[in-house]
Motif scaffolding. Structure first.
Motif, PDB file in Angstrom:
ATOM      1  N   SER A  94      49.791  43.760   7.135  1.00  0.00           N
ATOM      2  CA  SER A  94      49.666  45.104   6.573  1.00  0.00           C
ATOM      3  C   SER A  94      50.894  45.959   6.892  1.00  0.00           C
ATOM      4  CB  SER A  94      48.415  45.780   7.116  1.00  0.00           C
ATOM      5  OG  SER A  94      48.450  45.730   8.520  1.00  0.00           O
ATOM      6  N   SER A  95      51.752  45.483   7.820  1.00  0.00           N
ATOM      7  CA  SER A  95      52.938  46.319   8.072  1.00  0.00           C
ATOM      8  C   SER A  95      54.180  45.691   7.428  1.00  0.00           C
ATOM      9  CB  SER A  95      53.135  46.560   9.559  1.00  0.00           C
ATOM     10  OG  SER A  95      53.228  45.335  10.221  1.00  0.00           O
ATOM     11  N   GLU A  96      55.077  46.569   7.041  1.00  0.00           N
ATOM     12  CA  GLU A  96      56.300  46.119   6.368  1.00  0.00           C
ATOM     13  C   GLU A  96      57.424  45.986   7.398  1.00  0.00           C
ATOM     14  OE1 GLU A  96      56.425  45.072   3.439  1.00  0.00           O
ATOM     15  OE2 GLU A  96      54.640  45.924   2.493  1.00  0.00           O
ATOM     16  N   PHE A  97      58.279  44.995   7.213  1.00  0.00           N
ATOM     17  CA  PHE A  97      59.400  44.794   8.154  1.00  0.00           C
ATOM     18  C   PHE A  97      60.306  46.031   8.200  1.00  0.00           C
ATOM     19  CE2 PHE A  97      58.908  40.268   6.459  1.00  0.00           C
ATOM     20  CZ  PHE A  97      57.986  39.924   7.443  1.00  0.00           C
ATOM     21  N   ARG A  98      60.447  46.708   7.055  1.00  0.00           N
ATOM     22  CA  ARG A  98      61.392  47.837   7.020  1.00  0.00           C
ATOM     23  C   ARG A  98      60.899  49.020   7.858  1.00  0.00           C
ATOM     24  NH1 ARG A  98      59.562  48.794   1.158  1.00  0.00           N
ATOM     25  NH2 ARG A  98      57.730  50.024   1.638  1.00  0.00           N
ATOM     26  N   ASP A  99      59.578  49.017   8.216  1.00  0.00           N
ATOM     27  CA  ASP A  99      59.043  50.108   9.042  1.00  0.00           C
ATOM     28  C   ASP A  99      59.064  49.784  10.534  1.00  0.00           C
ATOM     29  OD1 ASP A  99      58.498  51.507   6.727  1.00  0.00           O
ATOM     30  OD2 ASP A  99      56.529  50.543   6.497  1.00  0.00           O
ATOM     31  N   LEU A 100      59.488  48.584  10.899  1.00  0.00           N
ATOM     32  CA  LEU A 100      59.492  48.227  12.324  1.00  0.00           C
ATOM     33  C   LEU A 100      60.470  49.128  13.073  1.00  0.00           C
ATOM     34  CD1 LEU A 100      59.592  44.305  12.124  1.00  0.00           C
ATOM     35  CD2 LEU A 100      57.616  45.762  12.618  1.00  0.00           C
ATOM     36  N   GLN A 101      60.052  49.581  14.270  1.00  0.00           N
ATOM     37  CA  GLN A 101      60.905  50.472  15.071  1.00  0.00           C
ATOM     38  C   GLN A 101      62.135  49.732  15.587  1.00  0.00           C
ATOM     39  OE1 GLN A 101      60.634  53.785  16.062  1.00  0.00           O
ATOM     40  NE2 GLN A 101      59.203  53.806  14.355  1.00  0.00           N
ATOM     41  N   ASP A 102      61.889  48.535  16.130  1.00  0.00           N
ATOM     42  CA  ASP A 102      62.981  47.816  16.796  1.00  0.00           C
ATOM     43  C   ASP A 102      63.648  46.836  15.842  1.00  0.00           C
ATOM     44  OD1 ASP A 102      62.462  49.057  19.205  1.00  0.00           O
ATOM     45  OD2 ASP A 102      60.830  47.639  19.641  1.00  0.00           O
ATOM     46  N   PRO A 103      64.931  46.597  16.104  1.00  0.00           N
ATOM     47  CA  PRO A 103      65.584  45.577  15.274  1.00  0.00           C
ATOM     48  C   PRO A 103      64.990  44.195  15.529  1.00  0.00           C
ATOM     49  CG  PRO A 103      67.140  46.527  16.863  1.00  0.00           C
ATOM     50  CD  PRO A 103      65.833  47.216  17.064  1.00  0.00           C
TER      51      PRO A 103
ATOM     52  N   ILE B 120      66.891  37.598  15.712  1.00  0.00           N
ATOM     53  CA  ILE B 120      66.874  36.211  15.231  1.00  0.00           C
ATOM     54  C   ILE B 120      67.825  35.434  16.152  1.00  0.00           C
ATOM     55  CG2 ILE B 120      67.313  34.733  13.217  1.00  0.00           C
ATOM     56  CD1 ILE B 120      67.178  37.384  11.547  1.00  0.00           C
ATOM     57  N   PRO B 121      67.413  34.256  16.641  1.00  0.00           N
ATOM     58  CA  PRO B 121      68.263  33.539  17.599  1.00  0.00           C
ATOM     59  C   PRO B 121      69.707  33.394  17.090  1.00  0.00           C
ATOM     60  CG  PRO B 121      66.168  32.426  17.373  1.00  0.00           C
ATOM     61  CD  PRO B 121      66.162  33.547  16.373  1.00  0.00           C
ATOM     62  N   GLY B 122      70.644  33.757  17.965  1.00  0.00           N
ATOM     63  CA  GLY B 122      72.070  33.593  17.652  1.00  0.00           C
ATOM     64  C   GLY B 122      72.647  34.656  16.742  1.00  0.00           C
ATOM     65  N   CYS B 123      71.824  35.631  16.326  1.00  0.00           N
ATOM     66  CA  CYS B 123      72.316  36.624  15.353  1.00  0.00           C
ATOM     67  C   CYS B 123      72.375  38.013  15.972  1.00  0.00           C
ATOM     68  CB  CYS B 123      71.393  36.707  14.135  1.00  0.00           C
ATOM     69  SG  CYS B 123      71.288  35.186  13.217  1.00  0.00           S
ATOM     70  N   VAL B 124      73.223  38.855  15.420  1.00  0.00           N
ATOM     71  CA  VAL B 124      73.246  40.239  15.807  1.00  0.00           C
ATOM     72  C   VAL B 124      71.912  40.857  15.346  1.00  0.00           C
ATOM     73  CG1 VAL B 124      74.601  40.730  13.740  1.00  0.00           C
ATOM     74  CG2 VAL B 124      74.634  42.352  15.545  1.00  0.00           C
ATOM     75  N   PRO B 125      71.282  41.716  16.197  1.00  0.00           N
ATOM     76  CA  PRO B 125      69.968  42.268  15.815  1.00  0.00           C
ATOM     77  C   PRO B 125      70.040  43.020  14.481  1.00  0.00           C
ATOM     78  CG  PRO B 125      70.460  42.749  18.115  1.00  0.00           C
ATOM     79  CD  PRO B 125      71.704  42.176  17.521  1.00  0.00           C
ATOM     80  N   VAL B 126      68.994  42.891  13.696  1.00  0.00           N
ATOM     81  CA  VAL B 126      69.023  43.493  12.349  1.00  0.00           C
ATOM     82  C   VAL B 126      67.729  44.293  12.121  1.00  0.00           C
ATOM     83  CG1 VAL B 126      68.234  41.304  11.297  1.00  0.00           C
ATOM     84  CG2 VAL B 126      69.341  43.007   9.876  1.00  0.00           C
ATOM     85  N   HIS B 127      67.872  45.540  11.666  1.00  0.00           N
ATOM     86  CA  HIS B 127      66.692  46.338  11.352  1.00  0.00           C
ATOM     87  C   HIS B 127      66.020  45.785  10.097  1.00  0.00           C
ATOM     88  CE1 HIS B 127      66.205  49.657  14.075  1.00  0.00           C
ATOM     89  NE2 HIS B 127      67.523  49.662  14.247  1.00  0.00           N
ATOM     90  N   GLY B 128      64.692  45.898  10.076  1.00  0.00           N
ATOM     91  CA  GLY B 128      63.953  45.421   8.911  1.00  0.00           C
ATOM     92  C   GLY B 128      64.471  46.019   7.607  1.00  0.00           C
ATOM     93  N   ARG B 129      64.920  47.285   7.661  1.00  0.00           N
ATOM     94  CA  ARG B 129      65.403  47.917   6.427  1.00  0.00           C
ATOM     95  C   ARG B 129      66.711  47.283   5.934  1.00  0.00           C
ATOM     96  NH1 ARG B 129      66.170  51.685  10.580  1.00  0.00           N
ATOM     97  NH2 ARG B 129      68.366  51.831  11.166  1.00  0.00           N
ATOM     98  N   ASP B 130      67.386  46.515   6.804  1.00  0.00           N
ATOM     99  CA  ASP B 130      68.630  45.853   6.391  1.00  0.00           C
ATOM    100  C   ASP B 130      68.405  44.408   5.957  1.00  0.00           C
ATOM    101  OD1 ASP B 130      70.551  47.862   6.509  1.00  0.00           O
ATOM    102  OD2 ASP B 130      70.666  47.733   8.689  1.00  0.00           O
ATOM    103  N   LEU B 131      67.144  44.021   5.818  1.00  0.00           N
ATOM    104  CA  LEU B 131      66.867  42.684   5.276  1.00  0.00           C
ATOM    105  C   LEU B 131      66.882  42.766   3.752  1.00  0.00           C
ATOM    106  CD1 LEU B 131      63.941  41.725   7.666  1.00  0.00           C
ATOM    107  CD2 LEU B 131      66.316  40.918   7.771  1.00  0.00           C
ATOM    108  N   SER B 132      66.904  41.613   3.108  1.00  0.00           N
ATOM    109  CA  SER B 132      66.899  41.569   1.644  1.00  0.00           C
ATOM    110  C   SER B 132      65.739  42.398   1.078  1.00  0.00           C
ATOM    111  CB  SER B 132      66.736  40.115   1.192  1.00  0.00           C
ATOM    112  OG  SER B 132      66.379  40.078  -0.156  1.00  0.00           O
TER     113      SER B 132
END
Ligand code: UDP
Length: 475
Positions: free
Chosen positions: A159-168, A171-183
Motif C-alpha cells: 500500500s505504500s509507494e517507493f517514492r514516499d519512503l523517507q530514507d533512501p 541497494i548493495p554496491g550502489c549509491v543510496p537512491v531515493h524512491g522518487r529517483d527510481l524509474s
C-alpha cells in the motif's frame, strides 16, 4: 567448412531498443570474426525509417530477420507498448528459432541474447535448450535495481509507494537512491506498468547471464557487489561489456550546420543541450530553459523539440511536424544569435560531444548520452525526465560526482535563475573545473576498458566468446 559460432539476438520494438543489441553484436563479430549473429526483429507498426537505414549498414556476418509487424494500438505507456509487441511476436520468434535450428548446416545456436523487454523469450530458450543471456544496455546501478526490486517489493507493504519512503534505498554496491529517483514505471505499484516491470525484473534472474553496458572502472563497487551475489548463486553471472555505443555515422550528416558553427567557437566554450531521442519539456519549462540559457550568457547549442506535458511524448512517436522554434520565447533567437545555435529535433550528437568547442552537456541522462559524454570527457548538467534517467542522475551526481543537478521548485519546474547559475558554474566555475578533471579520468578509463589487447570489457567478452565457441555450430 570453417567452424562458426552462431548467436541469436532479439531486440524489442523501437530504434533505441534495436541499436544497443546490434552494436553489441557488431562488437562481438569485430573481436571474433568467426562468429555469426542472427537478429530476429519484432516491430511495432512498420519499421521506422531510422531503423531501416541503420540496418542497411550491417556487416555481412550479422543477418536480420524481420517478424510481421504488430499493429500500433496507442497504449498509454511506451513500456506497455514495447512489451505488448514482444508478447505478440513470441510465436514467430519460436518458429524462427526452430527453423534456424533445423536448417541442415546451421543447427546449433550457441547463445540467445535478448533485450530486457524481450525477457519472455527466456522460456522459449529453455524449451529449445539454448543458453540464454539478457543484454541490459544501461548502468550496472540500474541492473542492480532490477535484480533488487523483487526483494524491495516483498519488504515494503504494497500500500505504500517507493517514492514516499523517507530514507533512501540501499541497494548493495550502489549509491543510496531515493524512491522518487527510481524509474517512473515503479511509481504506482497498483498499475499494470509496475506489474509488468516487476515481472521482467523477476525473470531476469532466470537467464544464464546478464551483459551490461558498463565497465568495471566506471561502476567498480556495483559490479563487484553484483558479481559476489552471482558467486553466491543468488543472481545470474554479470558481464560488463561497455561502453558499447552507436558510432554515429551515416544519417548524422551536418544538415543544420551546427558542426560548422562549433568550428568557429573557442575550445570548451559551448554547452550542448539535448534531451535524447524523445525527451520533451512542457511549454513553461521550455521558456524557463530559454531564459536561463540567455541569462547565463554562456554559449549553447540546443536541440529543441515541440513542447508537451508528457516528457516521453516523442520517444516512440517522432511524427510531430510542428516547428519547434515557434515555441521559443518571442525574440529569443534574435537576442541570442551571437551566443547560441538552435537545432530543431535532432543533432549529430556524437560529433558534437567529440568536438573541441563543446565544454558541457545539459542532458536528460539517457544512458547512451551519459556514456558518450564520459567517452569524450564532457562535464554534465543532469536534467532527467523519465524512465531510469533519474537513477542515472543520482549515480552521476552523488556517486561519480561528474554532474550538477538542478533542484527545481515544488512543481518540478527548474527556474531560469537556477539554470543560469548552474550553467555558469559548470562552464566556468570551480565546481565545473573539478568535474572536468574527474571526467577526464573516466574518459581515459573508458578507452582502456575497450583496448583490444587487455581492456577489461574486451576480456569479459572474450571470456563469453570462449564459452560460446565450445557450443558453436557450422554455417
Ligand atoms: N541522439 C542523437 N541526436 C539527438 C538526440 C539523440 O544522435 O539529437 C542519439 C544520442 O547520441 C544517443 C541516443 O540518440 O546515442 C539517445 O540515447 P539515450 O540513451 O541517451 O536516450 P534515449 O533517447 O533512449 O532517451
Amino acid at each position: 567448412m570453417a567452424k562458426t559460432t552462431h548467436i541469436v539476438v532479439i531486440p524489442s520494438a523501437g530504434f533505441s531498443h534495436l541499436v544497443p543489441i546490434i552494436e553489441l553484436s557488431k562488437r562481438l563479430v569485430h573481436l571474433h570474426p568467426d562468429f555469426h549473429v542472427t537478429c530476429i526483429i519484432p516491430s511495432l507498426g512498420s519499421l521506422s525509417s531510422s531503423s531501416k537505414s541503420y540496418l542497411q549498414t550491417l556487416p555481412p556476418n550479422i543477418n536480420p530477420i524481420f517478424l510481421p509487424p504488430v499493429p500500433i494500438n496507442n497504449m498509454p505507456h511506451f513500456g506497455l507498448q514495447i512489451q505488448h509487441t514482444v508478447t505478440l511476436s513470441l510465436p514467430h520468434i519460436r518458429e524462427t528459432l526452430k527453423s534456424l535450428m533445423s536448417s541442415s548446416n546451421n543447427n546449433v545456436i550457441a547463445a540467445l541474447i535478448a533485450d530486457t523487454f524481450a525477457v519472455e523469450v527466456l522460456d522459449i530458450a529453455s524449451e529449445l535448450n539454448i543458453s540464454s543471456y539478457m543484454y541490459v544496455p544501461l548502468s550496472a546501478m540500474v541492473l542492480s535495481f532490477y535484480l533488487y526490486l523483487p526483494k524491495l517489493d516483498y519488504e515494503i507493504v504494497s500500500s505504500s509507494e517507493f517514492r514516499d519512503l523517507q530514507d533512501p534505498i540501499e541497494i548493495p554496491g550502489c549509491v543510496p537512491v531515493h524512491g522518487r529517483d527510481l524509474s517512473d514505471s515503479v511509481h504506482d505499484r497498483s498499475s499494470v506498468v509496475y506489474k509488468q516491470y516487476l515481472e521482467r525484473c523477476r525473470r531476469l534472474s532466470l537467464a544464464d547471464g546478464v551483459l551490461v553496458n558498463s565497465f568495471t572502472e566506471l561502476e567498480a563497487q556495483t559490479i563487484k557487489a553484483l558479481q559476489e551475489e552471482a558467486k553466491e548463486k543468488k543472481q545470474p553471472r554479470i558481464y560488463p561489456v561497455g561502453p558499447i555505443l552507436h558510432s554515429g555515422s551515416g544519417s548524422d550528416e551536418d544538415r543544420s550546420g551546427c558542426l560548422n558553427w562549433l568550428n568557429n567557437q573557442q575550445p570548451r566554450s559551448v554547452l550542448y543541450v539535448s534531451f535524447g531521442s524523445g525527451g520533451t519539456l512542457s511549454q513553461e519549462q521550455l521558456n524557463e530553459l530559454a531564459f536561463g540559457l540567455e541569462l547565463s550568457r554562456e554559449r549553447f547549442l540546443w536541440v529543441v523539440r515541440p513542447p508537451s506535458n508528457n516528457p516521453s511524448a516523442a520517444y516512440l512517436d517522432n511524427s510531430n511536424e510542428q516547428n519547434p522554434l515557434d515555441f521559443l520565447p518571442e525574440g529569443f533567437l534574435e537576442r541570442t544569435k551571437e551566443k547560441g545555435f538552435v537545432i530543431p529535433s535532432w543533432a549529430p550528437q556524437i560529433q558534437i560531444l567529440s568536438h573541441s568547442s563543446t565544454g558541457g552537456f545539459l542532458s536528460h541522462c539517457g544512458w547512451n548520452s551519459v556514456l558518450e559524454s564520459v567517452q569524450n570527457g564532457v562535464p554534465l548538467m543532469a536534467w532527467p525526465l523519465f524512465a531510469e534517467q533519474r537513477t542515472n542522475a543520482v549515480l552521476l551526481t552523488d556517486g561519480l560526482k561528474v554532474a550538477l543537478r538542478p533542484k527545481g521548485d515544488e512543481n518540478g519546474i527548474v527556474g531560469r535563475e537556477e539554470i543560469a547559475e548552474l550553467v555558469k558554474s559548470l562552464m566556468k566555475g570551480e565546481e565545473g573545473n573539478e568535474i572536468r578533471k574527474r571526467m577526464s579520468v573516466l574518459r581515459d578509463a573508458s578507452a582502456n576498458a575497450l583496448k583490444e589487447e587487455d581492456g577489461s570489457s574486451t576480456e569479459t567478452l572474450l571470456q563469453l566468446a570462449l564459452q560460446w565457441k565450445d557450443l558453436g555450430g557450422k554455417i
